[in-house]
Design a protein around this motif. Structure first.
Motif, short mmCIF file in Angstrom:
data_model
loop_
_atom_site.label_atom_id
_atom_site.label_comp_id
_atom_site.label_asym_id
_atom_site.label_seq_id
_atom_site.Cartn_x
_atom_site.Cartn_y
_atom_site.Cartn_z
N THR A 186 0.87 -1.15 0.02
CA THR A 186 0.05 0.04 0.00
C THR A 186 0.89 1.12 0.10
O THR A 186 0.87 2.22 -0.89
CB THR A 186 -0.87 0.12 1.26
OG1 THR A 186 -1.36 -1.33 1.73
CG2 THR A 186 -2.02 0.87 0.94
N TYR A 217 1.64 4.19 -2.84
CA TYR A 217 1.38 5.48 -2.66
C TYR A 217 2.45 6.27 -3.12
O TYR A 217 2.34 7.37 -3.73
CB TYR A 217 0.97 5.64 -1.18
CG TYR A 217 1.10 7.18 -0.76
CD1 TYR A 217 -0.17 7.75 -1.09
CD2 TYR A 217 1.80 7.94 -0.17
CE1 TYR A 217 -0.50 9.23 -0.82
CE2 TYR A 217 1.87 9.03 0.35
CZ TYR A 217 0.72 9.87 -0.28
OH TYR A 217 0.79 11.29 0.14
N VAL A 218 3.60 5.84 -2.72
CA VAL A 218 4.76 6.64 -3.22
C VAL A 218 5.22 6.64 -4.44
O VAL A 218 5.42 7.67 -5.20
CB VAL A 218 6.18 6.19 -2.17
CG1 VAL A 218 7.39 6.77 -2.92
CG2 VAL A 218 5.98 6.76 -0.63
N PHE A 264 2.68 5.92 -6.95
CA PHE A 264 1.99 6.86 -7.80
C PHE A 264 1.55 8.15 -7.31
O PHE A 264 1.51 9.00 -8.33
CB PHE A 264 0.52 5.97 -7.54
CG PHE A 264 0.30 5.01 -8.36
CD1 PHE A 264 0.38 4.75 -9.62
CD2 PHE A 264 0.51 3.54 -7.54
CE1 PHE A 264 0.10 3.46 -10.50
CE2 PHE A 264 0.35 2.29 -8.27
CZ PHE A 264 0.40 2.29 -9.62
N ALA A 265 1.72 8.59 -6.11
CA ALA A 265 1.58 10.00 -5.82
C ALA A 265 2.88 10.76 -5.69
O ALA A 265 2.88 11.94 -6.25
CB ALA A 265 0.58 9.89 -4.34
N VAL A 266 3.80 10.20 -4.86
CA VAL A 266 5.01 11.03 -4.84
C VAL A 266 5.91 11.05 -6.27
O VAL A 266 6.13 12.33 -6.67
CB VAL A 266 5.95 10.56 -3.57
CG1 VAL A 266 7.31 11.36 -3.55
CG2 VAL A 266 5.04 10.52 -2.44
N CYS A 322 4.98 10.85 -9.00
CA CYS A 322 3.96 10.67 -10.04
C CYS A 322 4.46 10.95 -11.33
O CYS A 322 3.94 10.54 -12.29
CB CYS A 322 2.81 11.73 -9.60
SG CYS A 322 3.14 13.26 -9.45
N ASP A 323 5.55 11.69 -11.64
CA ASP A 323 5.92 11.70 -12.98
C ASP A 323 6.94 10.60 -13.58
O ASP A 323 7.45 10.94 -14.57
CB ASP A 323 6.80 13.16 -13.37
CG ASP A 323 7.41 13.55 -12.12
OD1 ASP A 323 7.76 12.78 -11.33
OD2 ASP A 323 7.83 14.57 -12.03
N TRP A 378 4.49 3.35 -14.10
CA TRP A 378 4.38 3.27 -12.66
C TRP A 378 5.10 2.00 -11.86
O TRP A 378 5.66 2.19 -10.84
CB TRP A 378 2.77 2.62 -12.36
CG TRP A 378 2.37 1.56 -13.25
CD1 TRP A 378 1.82 1.36 -14.13
CD2 TRP A 378 2.32 0.26 -12.45
NE1 TRP A 378 1.45 0.08 -14.38
CE2 TRP A 378 1.90 -0.63 -13.27
CE3 TRP A 378 2.89 -0.32 -11.29
CZ2 TRP A 378 1.64 -1.93 -13.02
CZ3 TRP A 378 2.62 -1.78 -10.82
CH2 TRP A 378 2.32 -2.47 -11.79
#
Lengths: 263, 225
Positions: free
Chosen positions: A107, A111-112, A114-116, A118-119, A123
Protein backbone atom coordinates in the motif's frame (compact mmCIF):
# COMPACT_ATOMS: atom_id res chain seq x y z
CA UNK A 1 27.13 11.73 -16.62
CA UNK A 2 28.98 9.12 -14.61
CA UNK A 3 30.20 11.09 -11.62
CA UNK A 4 31.53 8.16 -9.67
CA UNK A 5 34.59 5.90 -9.93
CA UNK A 6 33.80 2.58 -11.57
CA UNK A 7 35.10 -0.19 -9.34
CA UNK A 8 37.08 -3.05 -10.82
CA UNK A 9 37.05 -6.55 -9.33
CA UNK A 10 40.62 -5.96 -8.10
CA UNK A 11 39.50 -2.89 -6.18
CA UNK A 12 36.63 -4.82 -4.59
CA UNK A 13 39.04 -7.59 -3.65
CA UNK A 14 41.23 -5.03 -1.91
CA UNK A 15 38.28 -4.10 0.32
CA UNK A 16 37.25 -7.70 0.83
CA UNK A 17 40.73 -8.37 2.16
CA UNK A 18 39.69 -6.45 5.27
CA UNK A 19 38.06 -9.65 6.42
CA UNK A 20 41.59 -10.66 7.41
CA UNK A 21 41.20 -8.30 10.39
CA UNK A 22 38.25 -10.33 11.64
CA UNK A 23 40.15 -13.52 10.95
CA UNK A 24 43.21 -12.42 12.94
CA UNK A 25 41.06 -11.32 15.86
CA UNK A 26 39.27 -14.65 15.81
CA UNK A 27 42.55 -16.60 15.80
CA UNK A 28 44.33 -14.48 18.39
CA UNK A 29 41.41 -14.40 20.83
CA UNK A 30 40.48 -18.03 20.01
CA UNK A 31 36.92 -17.06 19.15
CA UNK A 32 36.63 -20.07 16.83
CA UNK A 33 34.49 -18.16 14.37
CA UNK A 34 36.84 -18.53 11.39
CA UNK A 35 34.49 -20.91 9.60
CA UNK A 36 31.55 -18.59 10.08
CA UNK A 37 33.63 -15.68 8.84
CA UNK A 38 34.50 -17.53 5.64
CA UNK A 39 30.90 -18.58 5.12
CA UNK A 40 29.60 -15.06 5.82
CA UNK A 41 32.13 -13.54 3.40
CA UNK A 42 31.28 -15.99 0.65
CA UNK A 43 27.55 -15.47 1.18
CA UNK A 44 27.96 -11.69 1.06
CA UNK A 45 29.75 -11.84 -2.27
CA UNK A 46 27.59 -14.54 -3.85
CA UNK A 47 24.21 -13.17 -2.67
CA UNK A 48 24.99 -9.62 -3.74
CA UNK A 49 26.39 -10.79 -7.08
CA UNK A 50 23.19 -12.73 -7.67
CA UNK A 51 21.06 -9.73 -6.76
CA UNK A 52 23.11 -7.69 -9.21
CA UNK A 53 22.39 -10.19 -11.96
CA UNK A 54 18.69 -10.31 -11.10
CA UNK A 55 18.42 -6.52 -11.06
CA UNK A 56 20.20 -6.25 -14.40
CA UNK A 57 17.83 -8.82 -15.82
CA UNK A 58 14.75 -7.07 -14.47
CA UNK A 59 15.90 -3.71 -15.84
CA UNK A 60 16.57 -5.37 -19.16
CA UNK A 61 13.25 -7.23 -19.43
CA UNK A 62 11.31 -4.21 -18.13
CA UNK A 63 7.86 -5.79 -17.85
CA UNK A 64 5.32 -5.00 -15.10
CA UNK A 65 4.60 -8.64 -14.36
CA UNK A 66 8.27 -9.41 -13.82
CA UNK A 67 8.52 -6.55 -11.32
CA UNK A 68 5.37 -7.73 -9.55
CA UNK A 69 6.62 -11.33 -9.43
CA UNK A 70 9.99 -10.34 -7.94
CA UNK A 71 8.24 -8.03 -5.47
CA UNK A 72 5.95 -10.89 -4.47
CA UNK A 73 8.90 -13.20 -3.81
CA UNK A 74 10.63 -10.51 -1.73
CA UNK A 75 7.42 -9.98 0.24
CA UNK A 76 6.92 -13.69 0.90
CA UNK A 77 10.47 -14.03 2.16
CA UNK A 78 9.93 -11.02 4.45
CA UNK A 79 6.67 -12.50 5.78
CA UNK A 80 8.27 -15.86 6.50
CA UNK A 81 11.30 -14.25 8.10
CA UNK A 82 9.05 -12.22 10.42
CA UNK A 83 7.27 -15.42 11.45
CA UNK A 84 10.54 -17.32 11.92
CA UNK A 85 11.95 -14.60 14.19
CA UNK A 86 9.06 -14.96 16.61
CA UNK A 87 10.09 -16.82 19.74
CA UNK A 88 6.57 -18.07 20.36
CA UNK A 89 4.56 -19.53 17.51
CA UNK A 90 0.97 -20.45 16.85
CA UNK A 91 -0.84 -22.06 13.93
CA UNK A 92 -1.51 -19.49 11.23
CA UNK A 93 1.33 -17.22 12.32
CA UNK A 94 3.08 -17.27 8.95
CA UNK A 95 -0.11 -16.33 7.12
CA UNK A 96 -0.67 -13.42 9.50
CA UNK A 97 2.87 -12.02 9.15
CA UNK A 98 2.76 -12.42 5.38
CA UNK A 99 -0.58 -10.66 5.06
CA UNK A 100 0.65 -7.86 7.33
CA UNK A 101 3.95 -7.35 5.49
CA UNK A 102 2.13 -7.51 2.19
CA UNK A 103 -0.69 -5.12 2.98
CA UNK A 104 1.48 -2.51 4.68
CA UNK A 105 4.48 -2.44 2.35
CA UNK A 106 2.57 -2.65 -0.92
CA UNK A 107 0.00 0.00 0.00
CA UNK A 108 2.61 2.51 1.06
CA UNK A 109 5.06 1.74 -1.75
CA UNK A 110 2.20 2.14 -4.21
CA UNK A 111 1.32 5.49 -2.64
CA UNK A 112 4.88 6.70 -3.08
CA UNK A 113 5.16 5.36 -6.64
CA UNK A 114 1.82 6.79 -7.80
CA UNK A 115 1.49 9.97 -5.74
CA UNK A 116 5.00 11.09 -4.83
CA UNK A 117 6.91 9.92 -7.90
CA UNK A 118 3.90 10.69 -10.06
CA UNK A 119 5.92 11.74 -13.09
CA UNK A 120 7.59 8.36 -13.50
CA UNK A 121 7.32 7.23 -17.14
CA UNK A 122 6.06 3.80 -16.03
CA UNK A 123 4.34 3.11 -12.69
CA UNK A 124 6.32 -0.09 -12.20
CA UNK A 125 9.69 1.49 -13.09
CA UNK A 126 11.95 -1.21 -11.58
CA UNK A 127 14.75 1.28 -10.83
CA UNK A 128 12.41 2.86 -8.25
CA UNK A 129 9.91 0.16 -7.35
CA UNK A 130 12.35 -2.59 -6.37
CA UNK A 131 14.73 -0.59 -4.11
CA UNK A 132 11.81 1.24 -2.47
CA UNK A 133 9.98 -1.97 -1.71
CA UNK A 134 13.18 -3.62 -0.51
CA UNK A 135 13.86 -0.89 2.03
CA UNK A 136 10.25 -0.84 3.19
CA UNK A 137 10.15 -4.62 3.57
CA UNK A 138 13.35 -4.77 5.59
CA UNK A 139 12.10 -2.16 8.05
CA UNK A 140 8.43 -3.18 8.24
CA UNK A 141 9.66 -6.69 8.92
CA UNK A 142 11.46 -5.44 12.02
CA UNK A 143 8.42 -3.64 13.40
CA UNK A 144 6.21 -6.62 12.66
CA UNK A 145 8.43 -9.18 14.35
CA UNK A 146 9.11 -6.96 17.37
CA UNK A 147 5.40 -6.14 17.74
CA UNK A 148 4.41 -9.76 17.35
CA UNK A 149 6.94 -11.05 19.89
CA UNK A 150 5.93 -8.39 22.40
CA UNK A 151 2.26 -9.23 21.95
CA UNK A 152 2.51 -13.00 22.38
CA UNK A 153 4.99 -12.61 25.21
CA UNK A 154 2.80 -10.22 27.18
CA UNK A 155 -0.29 -12.36 26.61
CA UNK A 156 1.51 -15.33 28.08
CA UNK A 157 3.06 -13.32 30.91
CA UNK A 158 -0.11 -11.38 31.71
CA UNK A 159 -2.49 -14.28 31.26
CA UNK A 160 -3.86 -13.74 34.77
CA UNK A 161 -4.79 -10.12 34.08
CA UNK A 162 -6.20 -10.91 30.63
CA UNK A 163 -8.37 -13.75 31.92
CA UNK A 164 -9.48 -11.72 34.93
CA UNK A 165 -10.89 -9.12 32.56
CA UNK A 166 -12.54 -11.82 30.44
CA UNK A 167 -14.09 -13.39 33.54
CA UNK A 168 -15.51 -9.96 34.44
CA UNK A 169 -17.24 -9.82 31.05
CA UNK A 170 -14.63 -8.10 28.87
CA UNK A 171 -14.70 -8.61 25.11
CA UNK A 172 -11.51 -9.84 23.50
CA UNK A 173 -10.81 -6.28 22.32
CA UNK A 174 -11.07 -5.03 25.88
CA UNK A 175 -9.11 -7.89 27.42
CA UNK A 176 -6.24 -7.60 24.90
CA UNK A 177 -6.24 -3.79 24.72
CA UNK A 178 -3.22 -3.24 26.96
CA UNK A 179 -1.02 -5.99 25.44
CA UNK A 180 -1.96 -4.75 21.95
CA UNK A 181 -1.09 -1.17 22.82
CA UNK A 182 2.22 -2.22 24.34
CA UNK A 183 3.08 -4.34 21.30
CA UNK A 184 2.30 -1.62 18.74
CA UNK A 185 4.26 0.92 20.75
CA UNK A 186 7.28 -1.37 21.02
CA UNK A 187 7.10 -2.19 17.31
CA UNK A 188 7.09 1.48 16.32
CA UNK A 189 9.81 2.73 18.65
CA UNK A 190 12.88 1.65 16.61
CA UNK A 191 11.81 3.60 13.52
CA UNK A 192 10.90 6.64 15.63
CA UNK A 193 14.32 6.44 17.27
CA UNK A 194 16.08 6.30 13.94
CA UNK A 195 14.02 9.27 12.72
CA UNK A 196 15.28 11.14 15.78
CA UNK A 197 18.96 10.66 15.02
CA UNK A 198 19.03 10.35 11.24
CA UNK A 199 21.68 12.67 9.84
CA UNK A 200 23.18 13.30 13.27
CA UNK A 201 24.42 9.90 14.31
CA UNK A 202 23.64 7.85 11.24
CA UNK A 203 23.92 8.59 7.55
CA UNK A 204 21.46 6.31 5.83
CA UNK A 205 22.86 3.89 3.26
CA UNK A 206 20.66 5.01 0.44
CA UNK A 207 21.52 8.67 0.86
CA UNK A 208 25.26 8.08 1.10
CA UNK A 209 24.98 5.81 -1.92
CA UNK A 210 23.33 8.54 -3.92
CA UNK A 211 25.88 11.11 -2.82
CA UNK A 212 28.76 8.82 -3.84
CA UNK A 213 27.19 8.22 -7.22
CA UNK A 214 27.17 11.94 -7.81
CA UNK A 215 23.62 12.99 -6.92
CA UNK A 216 23.23 16.53 -5.59
CA UNK A 217 23.15 16.16 -1.76
CA UNK A 218 19.99 18.30 -1.59
CA UNK A 219 18.24 15.79 -3.84
CA UNK A 220 19.67 12.82 -1.97
CA UNK A 221 18.28 14.31 1.24
CA UNK A 222 14.83 14.69 -0.31
CA UNK A 223 14.85 11.07 -1.36
CA UNK A 224 15.90 10.06 2.12
CA UNK A 225 13.07 12.05 3.69
CA UNK A 226 10.57 10.34 1.42
CA UNK A 227 12.01 6.97 2.41
CA UNK A 228 11.95 7.68 6.13
CA UNK A 229 8.27 8.55 6.10
CA UNK A 230 7.50 5.65 3.80
CA UNK A 231 9.22 3.27 6.20
CA UNK A 232 7.58 4.82 9.26
CA UNK A 233 4.12 4.51 7.71
CA UNK A 234 4.62 0.95 6.57
CA UNK A 235 6.05 -0.08 9.94
CA UNK A 236 3.08 1.39 11.78
CA UNK A 237 0.55 -0.20 9.45
CA UNK A 238 2.31 -3.58 9.47
CA UNK A 239 2.67 -3.64 13.26
CA UNK A 240 -0.97 -2.74 13.89
CA UNK A 241 -2.04 -5.32 11.34
CA UNK A 242 0.03 -8.19 12.74
CA UNK A 243 -1.02 -7.45 16.33
CA UNK A 244 -4.70 -7.13 15.48
CA UNK A 245 -4.82 -10.25 13.31
CA UNK A 246 -2.95 -12.20 16.01
CA UNK A 247 -5.47 -11.02 18.59
CA UNK A 248 -8.33 -12.30 16.40
CA UNK A 249 -6.49 -15.60 16.05
CA UNK A 250 -5.55 -16.02 19.71
CA UNK A 251 -8.97 -15.18 21.14
CA UNK A 252 -12.10 -17.14 20.31
CA UNK A 253 -15.23 -15.32 19.16
CA UNK A 254 -16.64 -15.92 22.64
CA UNK A 255 -13.60 -13.92 23.86
CA UNK A 256 -11.84 -16.90 25.40
CA UNK A 257 -8.03 -16.59 25.36
CA UNK A 258 -6.81 -19.58 23.37
CA UNK A 259 -3.62 -20.11 25.33
CA UNK A 260 -3.41 -23.66 23.99
CA UNK A 261 -2.53 -22.32 20.54
CA UNK A 262 0.68 -20.58 21.62
CA UNK A 263 3.74 -22.83 21.58
CA UNK B 1 -35.56 -30.38 38.88
CA UNK B 2 -38.59 -28.18 38.27
CA UNK B 3 -36.45 -25.04 38.17
CA UNK B 4 -34.60 -24.04 35.03
CA UNK B 5 -30.88 -24.44 35.79
CA UNK B 6 -28.85 -21.24 35.74
CA UNK B 7 -26.03 -23.21 34.20
CA UNK B 8 -25.84 -26.81 33.11
CA UNK B 9 -22.93 -28.78 31.73
CA UNK B 10 -24.10 -31.71 29.65
CA UNK B 11 -21.62 -34.49 29.08
CA UNK B 12 -18.58 -32.27 28.68
CA UNK B 13 -15.22 -33.88 27.94
CA UNK B 14 -11.73 -32.58 27.48
CA UNK B 15 -8.72 -34.61 26.39
CA UNK B 16 -5.10 -33.65 26.00
CA UNK B 17 -2.92 -36.16 24.18
CA UNK B 18 -5.20 -39.15 24.89
CA UNK B 19 -5.41 -38.25 28.57
CA UNK B 20 -8.93 -37.52 29.73
CA UNK B 21 -9.03 -34.40 31.88
CA UNK B 22 -12.81 -34.17 31.92
CA UNK B 23 -14.71 -37.32 31.14
CA UNK B 24 -18.39 -36.91 30.30
CA UNK B 25 -19.15 -34.55 33.16
CA UNK B 26 -22.67 -33.28 33.75
CA UNK B 27 -23.56 -30.79 36.42
CA UNK B 28 -26.50 -28.50 37.04
CA UNK B 29 -26.80 -25.38 39.12
CA UNK B 30 -30.26 -24.13 40.03
CA UNK B 31 -31.00 -20.97 42.04
CA UNK B 32 -30.30 -21.56 45.69
CA UNK B 33 -27.61 -24.17 45.00
CA UNK B 34 -24.38 -23.91 46.92
CA UNK B 35 -22.28 -26.69 45.51
CA UNK B 36 -18.98 -27.61 47.08
CA UNK B 37 -16.65 -29.20 44.54
CA UNK B 38 -14.11 -31.44 46.24
CA UNK B 39 -11.41 -33.76 44.99
CA UNK B 40 -7.66 -34.30 44.93
CA UNK B 41 -5.51 -31.91 42.93
CA UNK B 42 -5.39 -32.81 39.26
CA UNK B 43 -8.86 -34.34 39.40
CA UNK B 44 -10.28 -31.66 37.11
CA UNK B 45 -12.07 -29.38 39.59
CA UNK B 46 -10.51 -26.16 38.34
CA UNK B 47 -10.79 -27.23 34.74
CA UNK B 48 -14.50 -27.94 35.18
CA UNK B 49 -15.02 -24.56 36.80
CA UNK B 50 -13.05 -22.76 34.06
CA UNK B 51 -15.01 -24.68 31.43
CA UNK B 52 -18.30 -23.54 32.97
CA UNK B 53 -17.07 -19.93 32.66
CA UNK B 54 -16.17 -20.63 28.99
CA UNK B 55 -12.50 -20.02 29.72
CA UNK B 56 -11.47 -23.47 28.45
CA UNK B 57 -12.16 -25.30 25.20
CA UNK B 58 -14.22 -28.49 25.45
CA UNK B 59 -14.00 -31.41 23.06
CA UNK B 60 -17.59 -32.56 23.38
CA UNK B 61 -20.75 -31.83 25.29
CA UNK B 62 -22.28 -28.43 25.87
CA UNK B 63 -22.75 -25.73 28.45
CA UNK B 64 -26.20 -24.23 28.78
CA UNK B 65 -27.15 -20.90 30.31
CA UNK B 66 -30.82 -20.74 31.32
CA UNK B 67 -31.41 -23.73 29.07
CA UNK B 68 -29.60 -22.51 25.98
CA UNK B 69 -26.07 -22.70 24.61
CA UNK B 70 -24.20 -19.41 25.00
CA UNK B 71 -23.79 -17.75 21.61
CA UNK B 72 -20.66 -15.69 21.15
CA UNK B 73 -22.77 -12.50 21.20
CA UNK B 74 -23.92 -13.36 24.70
CA UNK B 75 -20.57 -14.54 26.04
CA UNK B 76 -19.68 -11.23 27.73
CA UNK B 77 -23.07 -10.90 29.35
CA UNK B 78 -22.97 -14.54 30.40
CA UNK B 79 -19.61 -14.07 32.12
CA UNK B 80 -20.80 -10.92 33.88
CA UNK B 81 -23.71 -12.95 35.28
CA UNK B 82 -21.79 -16.17 35.89
CA UNK B 83 -18.64 -14.79 37.37
CA UNK B 84 -15.51 -16.86 37.74
CA UNK B 85 -12.98 -15.79 40.38
CA UNK B 86 -9.41 -16.99 39.95
CA UNK B 87 -7.61 -18.95 42.61
CA UNK B 88 -4.90 -16.27 42.73
CA UNK B 89 -5.76 -12.64 42.14
CA UNK B 90 -3.70 -11.14 39.31
CA UNK B 91 -1.89 -7.92 40.26
CA UNK B 92 -2.93 -4.77 38.41
CA UNK B 93 -1.30 -1.36 38.23
CA UNK B 94 -3.04 1.39 40.15
CA UNK B 95 -4.83 1.73 43.45
CA UNK B 96 -7.28 -0.72 44.99
CA UNK B 97 -10.10 1.61 43.99
CA UNK B 98 -9.02 1.72 40.35
CA UNK B 99 -8.85 -2.07 40.32
CA UNK B 100 -12.35 -2.27 41.82
CA UNK B 101 -13.52 0.10 39.07
CA UNK B 102 -12.20 -2.12 36.24
CA UNK B 103 -15.52 -3.86 35.47
CA UNK B 104 -17.27 -0.50 35.03
CA UNK B 105 -14.94 0.32 32.13
CA UNK B 106 -16.26 -2.67 30.17
CA UNK B 107 -18.87 -2.43 27.45
CA UNK B 108 -21.10 -5.03 29.12
CA UNK B 109 -21.48 -2.76 32.17
CA UNK B 110 -22.09 0.48 30.32
CA UNK B 111 -24.35 2.77 32.32
CA UNK B 112 -23.49 1.25 35.69
CA UNK B 113 -21.51 3.30 38.18
CA UNK B 114 -19.09 2.41 40.92
CA UNK B 115 -20.77 2.38 44.34
CA UNK B 116 -17.97 3.55 46.60
CA UNK B 117 -20.16 3.68 49.72
CA UNK B 118 -21.17 0.04 49.32
CA UNK B 119 -17.50 -0.97 49.00
CA UNK B 120 -16.55 1.09 52.07
CA UNK B 121 -19.31 -0.60 54.10
CA UNK B 122 -18.06 -4.02 52.96
CA UNK B 123 -14.51 -3.09 53.91
CA UNK B 124 -15.62 -1.85 57.31
CA UNK B 125 -17.44 -5.11 57.98
CA UNK B 126 -14.12 -6.93 57.63
CA UNK B 127 -12.24 -4.35 59.65
CA UNK B 128 -10.66 -2.27 56.88
CA UNK B 129 -10.76 1.50 56.66
CA UNK B 130 -11.41 3.69 53.66
CA UNK B 131 -7.66 4.26 53.26
CA UNK B 132 -7.39 0.70 51.95
CA UNK B 133 -8.88 2.00 48.67
CA UNK B 134 -5.90 4.21 47.95
CA UNK B 135 -3.26 1.53 48.48
CA UNK B 136 -1.32 0.36 45.42
CA UNK B 137 -2.90 -2.91 44.30
CA UNK B 138 0.42 -4.56 43.44
CA UNK B 139 1.60 -4.24 47.04
CA UNK B 140 -1.32 -6.10 48.61
CA UNK B 141 -0.79 -9.44 50.34
CA UNK B 142 -2.29 -12.53 48.73
CA UNK B 143 -5.24 -12.45 51.12
CA UNK B 144 -5.94 -8.75 50.57
CA UNK B 145 -5.72 -9.14 46.80
CA UNK B 146 -8.17 -12.06 46.96
CA UNK B 147 -10.60 -9.97 49.01
CA UNK B 148 -10.38 -7.19 46.42
CA UNK B 149 -10.96 -9.71 43.60
CA UNK B 150 -14.03 -11.07 45.34
CA UNK B 151 -15.47 -7.60 46.11
CA UNK B 152 -14.83 -6.64 42.48
CA UNK B 153 -16.95 -9.59 41.42
CA UNK B 154 -19.68 -9.32 44.06
CA UNK B 155 -20.29 -5.57 43.58
CA UNK B 156 -21.57 -6.38 40.06
CA UNK B 157 -24.35 -8.55 41.61
CA UNK B 158 -23.77 -11.64 39.49
CA UNK B 159 -26.33 -14.45 39.78
CA UNK B 160 -23.66 -17.12 39.94
CA UNK B 161 -20.20 -17.15 41.49
CA UNK B 162 -17.67 -19.76 40.43
CA UNK B 163 -14.99 -19.72 43.11
CA UNK B 164 -11.77 -21.59 42.47
CA UNK B 165 -10.27 -22.41 45.87
CA UNK B 166 -10.75 -18.82 47.01
CA UNK B 167 -9.26 -19.36 50.46
CA UNK B 168 -6.43 -21.79 49.74
CA UNK B 169 -3.04 -20.25 50.41
CA UNK B 170 -4.64 -17.58 52.62
CA UNK B 171 -4.32 -17.01 56.34
CA UNK B 172 -7.37 -18.08 58.32
CA UNK B 173 -8.55 -14.53 58.98
CA UNK B 174 -8.57 -13.60 55.28
CA UNK B 175 -10.32 -16.90 54.65
CA UNK B 176 -13.07 -15.92 57.09
CA UNK B 177 -13.44 -12.52 55.38
CA UNK B 178 -13.80 -14.24 52.02
CA UNK B 179 -16.44 -16.57 53.44
CA UNK B 180 -18.43 -13.73 54.97
CA UNK B 181 -18.41 -11.70 51.75
CA UNK B 182 -19.74 -14.69 49.83
CA UNK B 183 -22.37 -15.45 52.47
CA UNK B 184 -23.56 -11.81 52.44
CA UNK B 185 -23.83 -11.90 48.66
CA UNK B 186 -25.94 -15.06 48.85
CA UNK B 187 -28.08 -13.67 51.67
CA UNK B 188 -29.06 -10.69 49.51
CA UNK B 189 -31.10 -12.89 47.16
CA UNK B 190 -30.85 -16.46 48.44
CA UNK B 191 -33.53 -17.84 46.11
CA UNK B 192 -32.08 -16.35 42.99
CA UNK B 193 -28.34 -16.84 43.37
CA UNK B 194 -26.10 -19.90 43.28
CA UNK B 195 -22.46 -20.76 43.52
CA UNK B 196 -19.86 -23.44 43.09
CA UNK B 197 -17.04 -23.38 45.60
CA UNK B 198 -14.02 -25.47 44.69
CA UNK B 199 -12.19 -26.57 47.80
CA UNK B 200 -9.81 -29.18 49.07
CA UNK B 201 -11.13 -28.62 52.57
CA UNK B 202 -14.17 -30.85 53.12
CA UNK B 203 -15.04 -29.25 56.46
CA UNK B 204 -15.15 -25.80 54.93
CA UNK B 205 -17.21 -27.03 51.97
CA UNK B 206 -19.75 -28.73 54.23
CA UNK B 207 -20.02 -25.60 56.34
CA UNK B 208 -20.77 -23.24 53.45
CA UNK B 209 -22.41 -25.45 50.86
CA UNK B 210 -25.69 -27.34 50.68
CA UNK B 211 -24.46 -30.08 48.38
CA UNK B 212 -21.10 -31.68 47.67
CA UNK B 213 -19.75 -33.09 44.44
CA UNK B 214 -16.49 -34.99 44.45
CA UNK B 215 -14.26 -35.30 41.40
CA UNK B 216 -11.78 -38.05 40.67
CA UNK B 217 -9.68 -38.29 37.52
CA UNK B 218 -11.96 -36.15 35.40
CA UNK B 219 -15.28 -37.63 36.56
CA UNK B 220 -17.83 -36.41 39.04
CA UNK B 221 -18.14 -39.25 41.51
CA UNK B 222 -20.66 -38.96 44.25
CA UNK B 223 -23.16 -36.41 45.30
CA UNK B 224 -24.32 -35.92 48.84
CA UNK B 225 -26.92 -33.58 50.25
Amino acid sequence: MVDYIELSNAQVALAAALIVINGIISVVLRLRIEKMLVLASVRTVVQLALVGLVLEWIFHVDRWYVVIAIAAVMTLVAGWTAAARSKRTFPGLRLITTVSVWASSWTLTAYVLFAVFCDLPKWYEPQYAIPLLGMVLGNALNGISVGLSTFTESLVRQRGQVETLIALGATRHEAAAEPMREAVRTGMIPIINSMMVVGLVSLPGMMTGQVISGVDPAQAVRYQIVIMFLIAGATALGTVSVVYLSMLRLFATNHRFRRELIG
Amino acid sequence: MSQLPLIAAQGISRRIAHRSLLDDVSIELVPGDRIGLLGPSGSGKSLLLRSLALLEPIDSGQILWLGRPVSHHQASEFRSQVMYVHQRAAPFEGTVQSVLCLPYLLKCNRGRTFDRDWIVRQLQSIGRGESFLSQPHEQLSGGEAQIVALLRAVQMSPRVLLLDEPTSALDSQSGQHIESIVINWLADQPDDRAMIWVSHDATQARRICNSIITMRSGQTQLEEN
